[in-house]
Design a protein around this motif. Structure first.
Motif, PDB file in Angstrom:
ATOM      1  N   ALA A   1       0.799  -0.951  -0.020  1.00 23.60           N
ATOM      2  CA  ALA A   1       0.054  -0.174   0.022  1.00 23.60           C
ATOM      3  C   ALA A   1       0.864   1.299  -0.019  1.00 23.60           C
ATOM      4  N   ASP A   2       0.516   2.114  -0.951  1.00 19.63           N
ATOM      5  CA  ASP A   2       1.402   3.427  -1.013  1.00 19.63           C
ATOM      6  C   ASP A   2       0.641   4.714  -0.863  1.00 19.63           C
ATOM      7  N   ARG A   3      -0.545   4.543  -0.469  1.00 13.50           N
ATOM      8  CA  ARG A   3      -1.591   5.875  -0.009  1.00 13.50           C
ATOM      9  C   ARG A   3      -2.832   5.185   0.997  1.00 13.50           C
TER      10      ARG A   3
ATOM     11  N   ALA B   1      -8.432   6.107   2.866  1.00  8.30           N
ATOM     12  CA  ALA B   1      -9.454   7.175   3.190  1.00  8.30           C
ATOM     13  C   ALA B   1      -9.317   8.388   2.637  1.00  8.30           C
ATOM     14  N   CYS B   2      -8.066   9.129   2.709  1.00  5.82           N
ATOM     15  CA  CYS B   2      -7.599  10.639   2.577  1.00  5.82           C
ATOM     16  C   CYS B   2      -6.911  10.604   1.161  1.00  5.82           C
ATOM     17  N   GLU B   3      -6.071   9.416   0.999  1.00  7.27           N
ATOM     18  CA  GLU B   3      -5.231   9.502  -0.334  1.00  7.27           C
ATOM     19  C   GLU B   3      -3.915   9.837   0.246  1.00  7.27           C
TER      20      GLU B   3
ATOM     21  N   SER C   1      -2.028  11.326   8.438  1.00  7.96           N
ATOM     22  CA  SER C   1      -2.733  12.595   8.421  1.00  7.96           C
ATOM     23  C   SER C   1      -4.379  12.421   8.699  1.00  7.96           C
ATOM     24  N   CYS C   2      -5.017  11.222   8.674  1.00  4.57           N
ATOM     25  CA  CYS C   2      -6.310  10.966   8.998  1.00  4.57           C
ATOM     26  C   CYS C   2      -6.679  10.117  10.149  1.00  4.57           C
ATOM     27  N   GLY C   3      -5.500   9.203  10.438  1.00  5.44           N
ATOM     28  CA  GLY C   3      -5.527   8.270  11.334  1.00  5.44           C
ATOM     29  C   GLY C   3      -6.220   6.790  11.064  1.00  5.44           C
ATOM     30  N   HIS C   4      -6.348   6.677   9.849  1.00  4.27           N
ATOM     31  CA  HIS C   4      -6.753   5.448   9.130  1.00  4.27           C
ATOM     32  C   HIS C   4      -6.092   4.407   9.374  1.00  4.27           C
TER      33      HIS C   4
ATOM     34  N   GLN D   1     -16.829  11.875   2.181  1.00  3.54           N
ATOM     35  CA  GLN D   1     -16.993  13.242   1.627  1.00  3.54           C
ATOM     36  C   GLN D   1     -16.096  13.252   0.290  1.00  3.54           C
ATOM     37  N   ARG D   2     -14.996  12.420   0.293  1.00  2.00           N
ATOM     38  CA  ARG D   2     -14.192  12.553  -0.917  1.00  2.00           C
ATOM     39  C   ARG D   2     -14.923  11.846  -1.915  1.00  2.00           C
ATOM     40  N   HIS D   3     -15.871  10.982  -1.935  1.00  2.00           N
ATOM     41  CA  HIS D   3     -16.473  10.412  -2.758  1.00  2.00           C
ATOM     42  C   HIS D   3     -17.998  10.895  -3.094  1.00  2.00           C
ATOM     43  N   GLY D   4     -18.251  11.958  -2.400  1.00  2.00           N
ATOM     44  CA  GLY D   4     -19.570  12.729  -2.828  1.00  2.00           C
ATOM     45  C   GLY D   4     -20.820  12.511  -1.734  1.00  2.00           C
ATOM     46  N   TRP D   5     -20.400  11.917  -0.838  1.00  2.00           N
ATOM     47  CA  TRP D   5     -21.334  11.702   0.263  1.00  2.00           C
ATOM     48  C   TRP D   5     -21.139  12.792   1.393  1.00  2.00           C
ATOM     49  N   GLN D   6     -22.547  13.015   2.012  1.00  2.00           N
ATOM     50  CA  GLN D   6     -22.524  13.968   3.073  1.00  2.00           C
ATOM     51  C   GLN D   6     -22.835  13.348   4.180  1.00  2.00           C
ATOM     52  N   VAL D   7     -22.044  13.394   5.278  1.00  2.00           N
ATOM     53  CA  VAL D   7     -22.263  12.588   6.539  1.00  2.00           C
ATOM     54  C   VAL D   7     -23.456  13.390   7.136  1.00  2.00           C
TER      55      VAL D   7
END
Length: 304
Positions: free
Chosen positions: A10-12, A15-17, A55-58, A238-244
């Protein structure tokens, strides 16, 4: 079935790339003779070590498996444990539907990874028109034969489903198993109408229990590819167009016998003694839904 197959390093972050991936948990191990059958006791073992996004903890597997290899493995999975827990599974399903119906009226509902169809059957009683997708031949056949449900055997990408036709989609204990969760969200967007809602339930790797137990957390098992936190799940959506819309804890209802049986992942003798004690008091088959706050339910809505 034994599992084999990985897609490389895995190189990225999924979740946040971000490319800021650092070592997380040393958990690589053999999934055992059961392969990727659902495990309730094999805690602390993953298909590779786990890396963490700064960055995001994923967290995710350092060497994620390939989609085709997973599909082949999951096609052969069968398990009677969850079938025996039908009463509790239906209780959990009704809680899921209650959350969905706070944001959407009954229409067309798709359950991705529907297993044997308990949620679909409950949704049908709530007035939903239901469809399921399930890779396991055992589970999908059970759903069709026992409940006469419309369930496709296979994966979400290949399922022949009408674009823009669903008003609600459910992924319960599914997205953490997928090597490319973003691809699944994009596919779901294709299948839903504008304003449709999405319900996800999954382990919360940012919870206190998960942080304290580390690799010994009961959600570190061979079938999990990703370990989302509330933040990383929100970032992916959110990155894929979904609002939480909402995030809350999501306890699951099982018998006391089932939960005590899971302690075998830490101490088989203790698990056996506690089950015997529960049986002696006539409590082994009582439903229990403890909230350890390490499983989250997320409601999201597709952008218009």
């Amino acid at each position: 079935m034994r599992f084999s197959g990985a897609s490389g390093i895995a190189d990225r972050c999924a979740a946040c790339e971000s490319r800021w991936l650092v070592p997380g948990l040393r958990a690589a191990g053999d999934p055992g003779p059961a392969g990727l059958a659902p495990s309730t006791t094999q805690f602390g073992t993953a298909l590779s070590d786990i890396v963490r996004c700064q960055s995001c903890g994923h967290m995710q597997l350092a060497r994620p498996p390939t989609e085709p290899s997973l599909l082949v493995a999951y096609q052969d999975v069968d398990s009677v444990d969850y079938v025996a827990e039908e009463t509790g599974q239906r209780t959990t399903a009704r809680s899921t539907l209650e959350m969905i119906e706070q944001h959407a009226s009954p229409g067309r509902l798709l359950d991705v990874g529907c297993w044997v169809g308990f949620l679909l059957d409950e949704a049908r009683h709530h007035g939903w028109e239901v469809t399921g997708v399930e890779p396991s031949r055992f589970a999908s056949s059970y759903a069709r034969e026992r409940f006469a449900l419309d369930v496709y055997t296979g994966d979400l990408v290949d399922a022949r489903l009408e674009p823009g036709s669903f008003d609600a989609v459910v992924l319960e204990d599914v997205i953490e198993h997928l090597p490319d969760p973003g691809q699944a969200l994009d596919r779901i967007a294709e299948l839903t109408s504008p304003g449709a809602v999405l319900h996800l339930a999954l382990p919360d790797a940012g919870s206190r229990v998960a942080r304290v137990l580390g690799r010994r957390w009961w959600s570190v098992i061979p079938t999990h590819v990703h370990y989302f936190t509330r933040g990383s799940m929100s970032a992916l959506l959110q990155r894929h167009g979904w609002q939480v819309l909402a995030i809350r804890t999501a306890p699951k209802a099982f018998t006391l016998r089932y939960y005590l049986g899971r302690l075998a992942g830490y101490s088989p003798p203790l698990s056996c003694r506690l089950i015997a004690l529960a049986e002696a008091f006539g409590a082994a088959d009582r439903l229990w839904a403890p909230d350890f706050r390490d499983r989250m339910a997320v409601m999201a809505q597709r952008a218009a």
